[in-house]
Design an enzyme around this catalytic site. Structure first.
Site, PDB file in Angstrom:
ATOM      1  CG  HIS A   1      42.740  33.640  33.966  1.00 25.55           C
ATOM      2  ND1 HIS A   1      41.009  35.150  34.031  1.00 25.55           N
ATOM      3  CD2 HIS A   1      42.364  32.419  34.625  1.00 25.55           C
ATOM      4  CE1 HIS A   1      40.162  34.701  34.576  1.00 25.55           C
ATOM      5  NE2 HIS A   1      41.269  32.952  35.544  1.00 25.55           N
TER       6      HIS A   1
ATOM      7  CG  ASP B   1      40.067  36.971  31.836  1.00 21.68           C
ATOM      8  OD1 ASP B   1      40.663  36.063  31.247  1.00 21.68           O
ATOM      9  OD2 ASP B   1      39.924  36.377  33.098  1.00 21.68           O
TER      10      ASP B   1
ATOM     11  CB  SER C   1      38.368  32.200  35.773  1.00 20.83           C
ATOM     12  OG  SER C   1      39.173  32.063  37.566  1.00 20.83           O
TER      13      SER C   1
END
Ligand code: NAG
Ligand code: NAG
Length: 248
Positions: free
Chosen positions: A65, A109, A204
């Protein structure tokens, strides 16, 4: 160009998706030489920031992402607001998101960046090894996550790298928190819900380091900066990682 990107990262609002360290501390500069600071521009034109980690001289692993345009990687950084002599700024030649990545539930992810050139190994820049496929984290295991993400849900970003110690949780903890979204085959549940420590916006893509090797990648968590958080389970993607690095 690179300096402009860094500036953009701090001037433009950051959207959801990027995950900062809550309840942690500033690390000793360059004590995590594998850490990569990733900046990119999202589809809607805002800038994003993510973490990542060097796994080979010319490959960085991050979350899928964290994909956008003008993706750039800074290695060897501590204070991201200045141009440190240790920093190596390298454009991304090719972004390889996992083909099964689903932005609706953030499954699979994981993304590899092939860098435009090899990073130079220095005291501040060195790859992190991945665990072998026969290594499995267990509930209670103590691991670490580092990042330049937000320090609190009010949106305060640090300019230096922070880290926090987190414990691996039972899969049921995340299955009940994130129903229909947490998949124990490809994810790890991390962070005690009773303790104020977590990864958060901006973290992230950073590695979950257990026993000195990467076991997970920061994927998503509660919007209020609490635990547990969901990490991509690196061991489920080892053959894909190896194949992509060989092929590219
Ligand atoms: C990082 O660098 C900026 C710019 O020089 C400085 O203002 C800031 O205090 C530094 N941050 C830390 C935590 O040292
Ligand atoms: C944060 O949000 C979650 C739901 O996403 C909730 O269960 C939890 O109690 C909240 N924690 C705090 C400290 O507000």
């Amino acid at each position: 160009m690179a300096a402009a990107l860094i500036l953009l990262t701090f001037l433009l609002p950051l959207g959801a998706g990027a995950e900062e360290i809550i309840g942690g501390h500033e690390v000793k500069p360059h004590s995590r030489p594998y850490m990569a600071f990733i900046s990119f521009v999202k589809d809607e034109g805002t800038s994003g920031l993510c973490g990542g980690f060097l796994v080979k001289e010319n490959f960085v692993l991050t979350a899928a992402h964290c994909r956008g345009s003008s993706m750039s990687v800074i290695l060897g950084a501590h204070n991201i607001s200045i141009r440190e002599k240790t920093q190596q700024i390298i454009p991304v030649a090719k972004a390889i998101p996992h083909p099964d990545y689903n932005p609706n539930d953030d499954s699979s992810d994981i993304m590899l960046f092939k860098l435009e050139r090899k990073a130079k190994r220095t005291r501040a820049v060195r790859p992190l090894r991945l665990h072998k496929s026969n290594f499995h984290v267990k509930p209670g295991d103590v691991c670490y996550v580092a990042g330049w993400g937000m320090l609190d849900p009010m949106g305060k970003f640090p300019d230096t790298l922070h880290a926090v110690e987190l414990r691996v949780q039972r899969d049921q903890v995340c299955e009940s928190r994130f129903p229909h979204r947490y998949n124990k085959a490809t994810a790890i549940c991390v962070g005690d819900p009773k303790i104020k420590r977590a990864s958060f916006t901006g973290d992230s893509g950073g590695p979950l380091v257990c026993k000195n090797r990467a076991a997970g990648i920061v994927s998503f968590g509660p919007k209020n900066g609490s635990a547990p958080c969901v990490f991509t389970r690196v061991s489920s993607f080892l053959s894909w990682i190896e194949e992509m690095m060989k092929r590219s």
